[in-house]
Scaffold this motif. Structure first.
Motif, PDB file in Angstrom:
ATOM      1  N   LEU A 126       0.865  -1.181   0.000  1.00  0.00           N
ATOM      2  CA  LEU A 126       0.000   0.000   0.000  1.00  0.00           C
ATOM      3  C   LEU A 126       0.905   1.237   0.000  1.00  0.00           C
ATOM      4  CD1 LEU A 126      -2.520  -1.193   2.747  1.00  0.00           C
ATOM      5  CD2 LEU A 126      -2.645  -1.523   0.265  1.00  0.00           C
ATOM      6  N   PRO A 127       0.942   1.999  -1.101  1.00  0.00           N
ATOM      7  CA  PRO A 127       1.947   3.053  -1.268  1.00  0.00           C
ATOM      8  C   PRO A 127       1.515   4.407  -0.694  1.00  0.00           C
ATOM      9  CG  PRO A 127       0.708   2.802  -3.297  1.00  0.00           C
ATOM     10  CD  PRO A 127       0.136   1.804  -2.334  1.00  0.00           C
ATOM     11  N   LEU A 128       2.410   5.030   0.058  1.00  0.00           N
ATOM     12  CA  LEU A 128       2.181   6.356   0.612  1.00  0.00           C
ATOM     13  C   LEU A 128       3.440   7.208   0.426  1.00  0.00           C
ATOM     14  CD1 LEU A 128       0.705   5.382   4.127  1.00  0.00           C
ATOM     15  CD2 LEU A 128      -0.560   5.734   2.003  1.00  0.00           C
ATOM     16  N   ALA A 129       3.262   8.485   0.105  1.00  0.00           N
ATOM     17  CA  ALA A 129       4.366   9.450   0.050  1.00  0.00           C
ATOM     18  C   ALA A 129       4.118  10.497   1.127  1.00  0.00           C
ATOM     19  CB  ALA A 129       4.442  10.105  -1.324  1.00  0.00           C
ATOM     20  N   LEU A 130       4.966  10.517   2.150  1.00  0.00           N
ATOM     21  CA  LEU A 130       4.826  11.438   3.280  1.00  0.00           C
ATOM     22  C   LEU A 130       6.131  12.203   3.452  1.00  0.00           C
ATOM     23  CD1 LEU A 130       3.164   9.029   5.916  1.00  0.00           C
ATOM     24  CD2 LEU A 130       2.037  10.398   4.139  1.00  0.00           C
ATOM     25  N   HIS A 131       6.160  13.428   2.968  1.00  0.00           N
ATOM     26  CA  HIS A 131       7.401  14.209   3.004  1.00  0.00           C
ATOM     27  C   HIS A 131       7.311  15.308   4.054  1.00  0.00           C
ATOM     28  CE1 HIS A 131       9.910  17.696   1.556  1.00  0.00           C
ATOM     29  NE2 HIS A 131      10.801  16.743   1.706  1.00  0.00           N
ATOM     30  N   PRO A 132       8.133  15.234   5.109  1.00  0.00           N
ATOM     31  CA  PRO A 132       8.120  16.298   6.113  1.00  0.00           C
ATOM     32  C   PRO A 132       8.851  17.541   5.599  1.00  0.00           C
ATOM     33  CG  PRO A 132       9.746  14.622   6.692  1.00  0.00           C
ATOM     34  CD  PRO A 132       9.057  14.137   5.449  1.00  0.00           C
ATOM     35  N   ALA A 133       8.166  18.670   5.628  1.00  0.00           N
ATOM     36  CA  ALA A 133       8.774  19.924   5.166  1.00  0.00           C
ATOM     37  C   ALA A 133       9.584  20.520   6.304  1.00  0.00           C
ATOM     38  CB  ALA A 133       7.696  20.895   4.691  1.00  0.00           C
ATOM     39  N   MET A 134      10.706  19.885   6.576  1.00  0.00           N
ATOM     40  CA  MET A 134      11.531  20.239   7.730  1.00  0.00           C
ATOM     41  C   MET A 134      12.966  19.838   7.442  1.00  0.00           C
ATOM     42  SD  MET A 134      11.970  21.437  10.716  1.00  0.00           S
ATOM     43  CE  MET A 134      10.247  21.860  11.023  1.00  0.00           C
ATOM     44  N   THR A 135      13.906  20.595   7.968  1.00  0.00           N
ATOM     45  CA  THR A 135      15.299  20.180   7.915  1.00  0.00           C
ATOM     46  C   THR A 135      15.588  19.335   9.154  1.00  0.00           C
ATOM     47  OG1 THR A 135      16.031  22.192   9.042  1.00  0.00           O
ATOM     48  CG2 THR A 135      15.995  22.211   6.638  1.00  0.00           C
ATOM     49  N   PHE A 136      16.439  18.332   8.998  1.00  0.00           N
ATOM     50  CA  PHE A 136      16.704  17.377  10.077  1.00  0.00           C
ATOM     51  C   PHE A 136      18.173  17.410  10.474  1.00  0.00           C
ATOM     52  CE2 PHE A 136      12.703  16.002   8.485  1.00  0.00           C
ATOM     53  CZ  PHE A 136      12.075  15.309   9.512  1.00  0.00           C
ATOM     54  N   THR A 137      18.418  17.219  11.761  1.00  0.00           N
ATOM     55  CA  THR A 137      19.781  17.208  12.288  1.00  0.00           C
ATOM     56  C   THR A 137      20.294  15.794  12.512  1.00  0.00           C
ATOM     57  OG1 THR A 137      19.016  17.244  14.590  1.00  0.00           O
ATOM     58  CG2 THR A 137      19.309  19.381  13.492  1.00  0.00           C
ATOM     59  N   GLY A 138      19.357  14.808  12.555  1.00  0.00           N
ATOM     60  CA  GLY A 138      19.760  13.449  12.883  1.00  0.00           C
ATOM     61  C   GLY A 138      19.859  13.204  14.375  1.00  0.00           C
ATOM     62  N   THR A 139      19.263  14.095  15.177  1.00  0.00           N
ATOM     63  CA  THR A 139      19.294  13.958  16.631  1.00  0.00           C
ATOM     64  C   THR A 139      17.864  13.968  17.177  1.00  0.00           C
ATOM     65  OG1 THR A 139      19.386  16.344  17.061  1.00  0.00           O
ATOM     66  CG2 THR A 139      21.483  15.212  16.681  1.00  0.00           C
ATOM     67  N   ALA A 140      17.754  13.786  18.484  1.00  0.00           N
ATOM     68  CA  ALA A 140      16.438  13.702  19.121  1.00  0.00           C
ATOM     69  C   ALA A 140      15.632  14.986  18.981  1.00  0.00           C
ATOM     70  CB  ALA A 140      16.606  13.345  20.596  1.00  0.00           C
ATOM     71  N   VAL A 141      16.294  16.112  18.747  1.00  0.00           N
ATOM     72  CA  VAL A 141      15.562  17.372  18.605  1.00  0.00           C
ATOM     73  C   VAL A 141      14.592  17.322  17.432  1.00  0.00           C
ATOM     74  CG1 VAL A 141      17.234  18.535  17.098  1.00  0.00           C
ATOM     75  CG2 VAL A 141      15.821  19.888  18.643  1.00  0.00           C
ATOM     76  N   ASP A 142      14.905  16.480  16.436  1.00  0.00           N
ATOM     77  CA  ASP A 142      14.029  16.384  15.261  1.00  0.00           C
ATOM     78  C   ASP A 142      12.635  15.894  15.618  1.00  0.00           C
ATOM     79  OD1 ASP A 142      16.128  17.200  13.603  1.00  0.00           O
ATOM     80  OD2 ASP A 142      16.815  15.141  13.296  1.00  0.00           O
ATOM     81  N   VAL A 143      12.547  15.011  16.596  1.00  0.00           N
ATOM     82  CA  VAL A 143      11.241  14.480  17.000  1.00  0.00           C
ATOM     83  C   VAL A 143      10.366  15.618  17.519  1.00  0.00           C
ATOM     84  CG1 VAL A 143      10.046  12.842  18.490  1.00  0.00           C
ATOM     85  CG2 VAL A 143      12.280  12.252  17.521  1.00  0.00           C
ATOM     86  N   GLN A 144      10.955  16.530  18.275  1.00  0.00           N
ATOM     87  CA  GLN A 144      10.202  17.674  18.785  1.00  0.00           C
ATOM     88  C   GLN A 144       9.831  18.637  17.665  1.00  0.00           C
ATOM     89  OE1 GLN A 144       9.133  17.801  21.957  1.00  0.00           O
ATOM     90  NE2 GLN A 144      10.069  15.783  22.148  1.00  0.00           N
ATOM     91  N   ARG A 145      10.705  18.784  16.686  1.00  0.00           N
ATOM     92  CA  ARG A 145      10.442  19.726  15.590  1.00  0.00           C
ATOM     93  C   ARG A 145       9.294  19.277  14.696  1.00  0.00           C
ATOM     94  NH1 ARG A 145      16.512  21.508  13.501  1.00  0.00           N
ATOM     95  NH2 ARG A 145      16.869  23.070  15.155  1.00  0.00           N
ATOM     96  N   LEU A 146       8.915  18.017  14.794  1.00  0.00           N
ATOM     97  CA  LEU A 146       7.797  17.541  13.984  1.00  0.00           C
ATOM     98  C   LEU A 146       6.467  18.120  14.453  1.00  0.00           C
ATOM     99  CD1 LEU A 146       8.762  13.788  13.488  1.00  0.00           C
ATOM    100  CD2 LEU A 146       8.810  15.608  11.772  1.00  0.00           C
ATOM    101  N   ALA A 147       6.441  18.690  15.658  1.00  0.00           N
ATOM    102  CA  ALA A 147       5.202  19.293  16.162  1.00  0.00           C
ATOM    103  C   ALA A 147       4.808  20.465  15.273  1.00  0.00           C
ATOM    104  CB  ALA A 147       5.385  19.761  17.600  1.00  0.00           C
TER     105      ALA A 147
END
Length: 303
Positions: A126-147
């Motif tokens: 079942l195909p889905l394309a979900l692109h977060p419009a966010m820059t990522f650091t590769g650290t735990a802070v990214d999880v918070q930035r998804l808010a």
């Protein structure tokens, strides 16, 4: 910073086992966010030492296995690899027979919609394309930035609600993007975010060359205000010598850049021409001042 909003357990859809193919900056953060929503990361593939460390930090105790084993373990598979790698990866996984009917196959590329997942779809995924419009650091802070982060969502109509629900569970805001519009959507984000980093880095270099000890501190309030004004008012927020038609000031800028930072000349001229065009079109730049300014910008590239 606000934590991502996750639905109450009674409002949540069925919990899924989650696998990640490609432990770059994006995949582990999304899987960690899905874990907060009650899903269960069970497998991740990682090749480089950096990606192995990243997976261990964001997804502790999740086994690092091959991409094929990820598909064998997970009901929801996140394909978080570079754009140019994605088509070949999907074809290869489909050819191995690892794709299972009913398996949710999610990629996070901004460029592609769901057609790139056709080999997996033909195998029953079942195909889905979900692109977060966010820059990522590769650290735990990214999880918070998804808010509150917007996600560009493309999916078959029958999977639209499922795609949007996953985004909401990660704390994001789903924004529907038609398949044909994905490249334009991605170009817009690259123009705004990626080029902004280049512009800011170049501005800091020039300020250091001019003797400014803390260019980041000088630029922070200025750029913050400019970004806020632009988001609120669009072209009406344009200020500066180009929008005013100060041809002499612009000529002095070009001369200084040629002398001290020739690598910055082409970018300055290109942005100044675009700014002049937009300022003219919106009535901010007086036509009688535009001619001299455009002459400077035209000659500037030939010096």
């Amino acid at each position: 910073m606000n934590a991502p909003h996750h639905p109450e357990p009674k409002d949540r859809p069925a919990r899924l086992t989650v696998g990640v193919v490609g432990a770059g900056r994006v995949g582990p953060a999304l899987a960690a966010s899905l874990k907060l929503a009650g899903h269960r990361p069970v497998a991740v593939s990682a090749v480089s030492d950096v990606s192995v460390r990243r997976a261990a930090a964001l997804l502790p105790d999740v086994p690092i296995v091959s991409p094929t084993q990820v598909l064998q373990s997970a009901e929801l598979v996140l394909l978080t690899v570079p754009d140019d790698v994605l088509p070949g990866l999907v074809e290869g996984l489909a050819e191995t027979g690892a794709v299972r009917p009913g398996q949710l196959m999610v990629h996070t590329s901004g460029r592609y919609g769901t057609q790139v997942l056709d080999p997996a779809r033909r195998a029953g995924a079942l195909p889905l394309a979900l692109h977060p419009a966010m820059t990522f650091t590769g650290t735990a802070v990214d999880v918070q930035r998804l808010a509150g982060c917007s996600f560009g969502v493309t999916a078959p109509e029958e999977l639209r609600l499922a795609a949007e629900a996953l985004v909401i569970e990660m704390g994001g805001e789903p924004e529907w993007i038609e398949e044909a519009a994905r490249p334009l959507y991605h170009a817009a984000l690259a123009l705004g975010a990626n080029h902004l980093v280049t512009l800011v880095a170049q501005a800091m270099e020039l300020l250091r060359a001019a003797g400014v000890a803390a260019p980041d501190r000088m630029l922070g309030p200025l750029l913050g205000a400019a970004l806020d004004n632009a988001l609120r008012s669009g072209d009406a927020a344009l200020t500066g010598p180009v929008a005013r038609g100060d041809a002499g000031t612009v000529a002095a800028h070009v001369a200084e850049l040629r002398a001290h930072a020739p690598q910055a000349v082409a970018g300055y001229l290109a942005m100044a021409r675009t700014t002049a065009d937009r300022a003219l079109a919106h009535g901010l730049l007086k036509p009688e001042l535009a001619e001299d300014l455009l002459d400077v910008l035209s000659d500037g590239g030939n010096g």
